[in-house]
Design an enzyme around this catalytic site. Structure first.
Site, PDB file in Angstrom:
ATOM      1  CG  ASP A  30      -2.082   0.909   1.144  1.00 31.82           C
ATOM      2  OD1 ASP A  30      -2.181   1.649   0.156  1.00 31.82           O
ATOM      3  OD2 ASP A  30      -2.930   0.879   2.047  1.00 31.82           O
ATOM      4  CG  ASP A  31      -0.267   4.903  -0.095  1.00 33.11           C
ATOM      5  OD1 ASP A  31      -1.029   4.473  -0.968  1.00 33.11           O
ATOM      6  OD2 ASP A  31      -0.591   5.819   0.690  1.00 33.11           O
ATOM      7  CB  CYS A  70      -6.512   2.764  -1.988  1.00 32.45           C
ATOM      8  SG  CYS A  70      -5.132   3.440  -1.049  1.00 32.45           S
ATOM      9  NE  ARG A  74      -6.119  -1.034  -1.975  1.00 34.37           N
ATOM     10  CZ  ARG A  74      -5.237  -1.671  -1.199  1.00 34.37           C
ATOM     11  NH1 ARG A  74      -5.439  -2.924  -0.862  1.00 34.37           N
ATOM     12  NH2 ARG A  74      -4.164  -1.041  -0.755  1.00 34.37           N
ATOM     13  CE  LYS A 124      -6.386   0.586   1.783  1.00 36.92           C
ATOM     14  NZ  LYS A 124      -5.400   1.665   1.577  1.00 36.92           N
ATOM     15  CG  HIS A 126     -10.010   0.989   0.419  1.00 33.89           C
ATOM     16  ND1 HIS A 126      -8.971   1.882   0.315  1.00 33.89           N
ATOM     17  CD2 HIS A 126     -11.120   1.735   0.702  1.00 33.89           C
ATOM     18  CE1 HIS A 126      -9.410   3.109   0.533  1.00 33.89           C
ATOM     19  NE2 HIS A 126     -10.723   3.037   0.775  1.00 33.89           N
ATOM     20  CB  SER A 151      -7.875   3.302   4.048  1.00 30.95           C
ATOM     21  OG  SER A 151      -6.526   3.671   4.232  1.00 30.95           O
ATOM     22  CG  HIS A 230      -2.237   4.122   3.578  1.00 32.73           C
ATOM     23  ND1 HIS A 230      -2.583   5.139   4.442  1.00 32.73           N
ATOM     24  CD2 HIS A 230      -2.990   4.307   2.465  1.00 32.73           C
ATOM     25  CE1 HIS A 230      -3.503   5.905   3.873  1.00 32.73           C
ATOM     26  NE2 HIS A 230      -3.766   5.426   2.668  1.00 32.73           N
ATOM     27  CG  ASP A 282      -2.163   0.740  -3.237  1.00 28.88           C
ATOM     28  OD1 ASP A 282      -0.986   1.114  -3.080  1.00 28.88           O
ATOM     29  OD2 ASP A 282      -3.097   1.109  -2.494  1.00 28.88           O
ATOM     30  CG  ASN A 283      -1.574   4.271  -4.563  1.00 28.13           C
ATOM     31  OD1 ASN A 283      -2.654   3.831  -4.197  1.00 28.13           O
ATOM     32  ND2 ASN A 283      -0.730   4.864  -3.723  1.00 28.13           N
ATOM     33  CE  LYS A 303      -2.833   7.584  -1.819  1.00 23.46           C
ATOM     34  NZ  LYS A 303      -2.994   7.104  -0.425  1.00 23.46           N
TER      35      LYS A 303
END
Length: 500
Positions: A30-31, A70, A74, A124, A126, A151, A230, A282-283, A303
């Protein structure tokens, strides 16, 4: 070549019922930025297990997500379709969101179920909670789920001070916000979740799932979308203070420790040589958090933006004895994971418009990609603006550029939210092989040979957009506080009474 022949022999045996179908473990950070892992060049990240996967597997240099935030990213990962088709836009889903990933969308888990796979997700989600948990993983093809349905920063005070042993949050930002829950399937196990013990719970869940599946000789699919890294980061006793990068590095280390436990379990159960492990994110990094937001390495911005730093991700494929170790520069993306897994499992593809391409030849032969294009949508795609950028081969064309709050604090004036939407006609063009940082736009007037390239880019754009049917926006359906998960739904006053 020998490895490929061995794999093809196994596929032949599989078709005759004499070999076991492969297992799949999909790890989704995540991130996480392109430059955050040791195996991608970070000098102080402590990620020995991810580095092991990279050293023994295939590392991608040109791998993409489909959205710089996010929820839409996903959705694309699990369906093989751009988020614009499934309606997971604009932005992200919230605890009380009315919408979610439509149940008529087909996930990787739903592709594998008819093949006899056991399926589990942890971490997660989301992709929506909804009325009576209608959008949870157990309604999307997963047999089991342990995790937080959105999140982890969507709790009181955005959980900025809610991680024990920090001071508990208090004040006005507590009002009207439900505490973050830990769910098992559709039941809330803890509210608020204990972040100090969360990662152990995930590791134990994964161990039990893999062990049980191996004992039953049942093929399995484990999807682990981690909360790490994240912001705000957290870490239990085994990782807190153990890295050289502060809270971000500690969170990354804890995630890596869980990956190490997964590898140990796969080895102990004797299934590691029949398991494809795929890792990506994810990003890009949330640069506004500075040292606690991650880094994009040499890539531009992060991001929230459609520059490379927002959407190009680290990615590793590991399968002992099947995937040769090495590096590939082929273009690939999260969209490609569903068709690849379907092919390897001998499963049928969903009868819908897919945007992904089978990566089997890249994985097994380090061969060529079946596609040379990638579309870049902003956080708020619309039919009016459509895609912001398009990559064709080594060239990337920006039709629109815009900064983002998530990418603030950097010295690059193109990254923060103050860099307002700007249209480019002709598009802003970069050669990503010689300039991955997108610092030096190529002037088509000074390069007459590029006129034909621009025509080709425009043609590809128009052909793709002709196939794009925007799904109904699930996020625009709004929110309803009555939908927020509460372990004691009849209690009062809400949400402060939602504790168990």
């Amino acid at each position: 070549m020998a490895l490929t022949l061995l794999f093809l022999l196994n596929v032949g045996l599989l078709c005759s019922g004499a070999a076991s179908p492969p297992n799949f473990v999909l790890l989704f950070a995540d991130d996480l930025g392109f430059g955050d892992l040791g195996c991608y060049g970070h000098p102080t990240s402590l990620t020995p297990n991810l580095d092991r996967l990279a050293a023994g597997g295939l590392r991608f240099t040109d791998f993409y997500c489909t959205s710089p935030v996010c929820s839409p990213s996903r959705a694309s990962l699990l369906t093989g379709r751009y988020q614009t088709r499934s309606g997971i836009y604009p932005g992200v889903l919230y605890p009380g969101s009315i919408g979610g990933l439509p149940l008529n969308e087909t996930t990787i888990a739903e592709v594998l179920k008819p093949q006899g796979y056991a399926t589990a997700a942890m971490g997660k989600w989301h992709l929506g909670f909804g009325a009576n948990g209608m959008f949870l993983p157990t309604n999307q093809g997963f047999d089991q789920y342990l995790g937080i349905p959105y999140s982890h920063d969507m709790g009181p005070c955005w959980n900025l001070t809610c991680f024990p042993p920090d001071v508990k949050c208090f004040g006005l930002c507590d009002v009207g916000t439900v505490a973050v829950p830990l769910m098992y399937n559709k039941v809330i196990k803890e509210q608020p979740v204990n972040f100090l013990t969360l990662e152990k719970a995930y590791s134990d869940f994964a161990t039990d799932f893999i062990t049980t599946s191996a004992q039953k000789k049942q093929p399995f699919f484990l999807y682990y979308p981690s909360h790490h890294t994240h912001y705000p980061q957290y870490a239990g006793a085994a990782a807190a203070g153990k890295s050289l990068r502060g809270p971000y590095g500690d969170a990354l280390l804890e995630f890596d420790n869980t990956i190490g436990n997964l590898l140990t379990t796969l080895e102990k159960t004797g299934v590691i040589n029949n398991t494809l492990i795929f890792f990506t994110s994810d990003n890009g990094p949330e640069l506004m958090r500075m040292s606690r937001g991650g880094i994009a390495g040499p890539l531009k911005c992060g991001k929230g933006t459609t520059y490379e730093g927002g959407m190009r991700e680290p990615a590793i494929a590991y399968w002992p004895g099947v995937i040769r170790r090495g590096v590939t520069h082929e273009i690939a993306s999260t969209l490609d994971i569903l068709p690849t897994i379907a092919n390897l499992a001998g499963a049928k593809l969903p009868e819908v418009m897919l945007d992904g391409a089978d990566m089997t030849d890249i994985l097994l032969n380090q061969g060529k990609s079946k596609k040379e294009t990638m579309m870049f949508y902003p956080t708020d795609p619309s039919e009016m603006y459509s895609m912001f950028a398009l990559r064709l081969g080594k060239y990337k064309a920006h039709f629109y550029t815009r900064g983002a709050t998530h990418s603030g604090t950097t010295p690059d004036k193109d990254c923060p939210v103050f860099a307002v939407l700007k249209a480019h006609d002709p598009p802003l063009l970069f050669d990503l092989e010689t300039d991955p940082s997108e610092n030096y736009p190529i002037s088509a007037t000074q390069r007459p040979d590029l006129q034909e390239l621009l025509k080709q880019i425009q043609k590809v754009k128009e052909q793709f957009e002709a196939t794009m049917v925007f799904g109904e926006s699930q996020i625009s359906k709004g929110t309803d506080v009555n939908l927020e998960p509460c372990c004691n739904p009849q209690c009062s006053p809400k949400p402060s009474c939602c504790h168990c």
